[in-house]
Design an enzyme around this catalytic site. Sequence first.
Site, PDB file in Angstrom:
ATOM      1  N   GLY A 206     -12.065   0.815  -0.703  1.00 14.29           N
ATOM      2  CA  GLY A 206     -12.678   1.708   0.276  1.00 14.29           C
ATOM      3  C   GLY A 206     -13.706   2.629  -0.339  1.00 14.29           C
ATOM      4  O   GLY A 206     -14.897   2.546  -0.060  1.00 14.29           O
TER       5      GLY A 206
ATOM      6  N   ARG B 184     -10.692   0.554  -8.053  1.00 17.99           N
ATOM      7  CA  ARG B 184     -12.069   0.996  -8.268  1.00 17.99           C
ATOM      8  C   ARG B 184     -12.926  -0.002  -9.046  1.00 17.99           C
ATOM      9  O   ARG B 184     -14.133   0.020  -8.938  1.00 17.99           O
ATOM     10  CB  ARG B 184     -12.067   2.325  -9.048  1.00 17.99           C
TER      11      ARG B 184
ATOM     12  N   HIS C  24      -0.758   4.038   0.955  1.00 15.90           N
ATOM     13  CA  HIS C  24      -1.644   4.838   1.816  1.00 15.90           C
ATOM     14  C   HIS C  24      -2.347   5.936   1.024  1.00 15.90           C
ATOM     15  O   HIS C  24      -2.552   7.049   1.519  1.00 15.90           O
ATOM     16  CB  HIS C  24      -0.855   5.431   2.988  1.00 15.90           C
TER      17      HIS C  24
ATOM     18  N   GLY D 253      -6.432   2.921  -4.345  1.00 21.35           N
ATOM     19  CA  GLY D 253      -6.968   3.359  -5.620  1.00 21.35           C
ATOM     20  C   GLY D 253      -7.603   2.301  -6.497  1.00 21.35           C
ATOM     21  O   GLY D 253      -7.727   2.500  -7.709  1.00 21.35           O
TER      22      GLY D 253
ATOM     23  N   SER E 261       0.832  -1.206   0.000  1.00 25.08           N
ATOM     24  CA  SER E 261       0.000   0.000   0.000  1.00 25.08           C
ATOM     25  C   SER E 261       0.861   1.249   0.000  1.00 25.08           C
ATOM     26  O   SER E 261       1.926   1.274   0.628  1.00 25.08           O
ATOM     27  CB  SER E 261      -0.896  -0.002   1.246  1.00 25.08           C
TER      28      SER E 261
ATOM     29  N   ASP F 297      -3.821  -2.469  -1.548  1.00 25.82           N
ATOM     30  CA  ASP F 297      -4.843  -1.429  -1.637  1.00 25.82           C
ATOM     31  C   ASP F 297      -4.235  -0.164  -2.226  1.00 25.82           C
ATOM     32  O   ASP F 297      -3.077  -0.147  -2.599  1.00 25.82           O
ATOM     33  CB  ASP F 297      -5.514  -1.183  -0.281  1.00 25.82           C
TER      34      ASP F 297
END
Length: 261
Positions: free
Chosen positions: A206, A187, A152, A185, A150, A183
Amino acid sequence: KFKTPILSAALSSMGDVAEKPLIKVASGIKDSGSMMWLGIMPSEQFKEVVETGVPTVRIVKPYRDTQAMIKELKEAEEAGAIAVGTDIDFFYGAKRGDKPAAPKSMGPKSAEELKTLARVTKLPFILKGVLSVEDAEKALAIGAGGIVVSNHAGVVIDYAAHPLEVLPEIKKVIGNRMPIFVDSGFRRGSDVMKALALGADAVLVGWALVMGLAANGSQGVTEMVDILTAELQRIMSVTGCRRVSDIDSGILMSRHHFIGR
């Protein structure tokens, strides 16, 4: 075992979307057959999420006060978490725009301190924020039970590498010794397919779930996971992958960019 390799990484900025947003996301994730990941929050709120019955992972922030981290890890274990861990890229906080966020309450942890944190729980201990081969090697050395590749979402370092750029090298180091999550971005189902092809075992999403929550509450969360899963299944079918385990880098095309003189 979960029905989908698409997992929920719940965001903290959902208060304006719905009342009791985490509970609604948790209910939606449970109905989708997936699992939920949570970060910084009161222990009582974490218990409420676990009580919905959704399998939940708790990622504790790297506080300067290591004892405070141990307290939260143990509380999460007692509440019924299926795994715990910490962010290794958040040692100096993050940024909101150009302003630092929470820099005074966070602090770096040595490899020995991370080993101590891993030992205080019987649960798998996950390092989130892995973004290099060196990070992956350290995860193995401290006895981690899993990693999240990640950046972040770019709030720690401007222009950090995207996880997909470093994932293949990290997979070579980790192999099948622990699960690799990713993780930052993701989609669409096609995004998930790329991550699985490059070595991830599952993908955390997310913002897509926040959109589902805003549109139709907990049912919208379930629907969004179902949509992403259906997109993934369609691409798997087109590329001849009958099972997730059949997905590998052979389905991808490498594009080389040349700069003319």
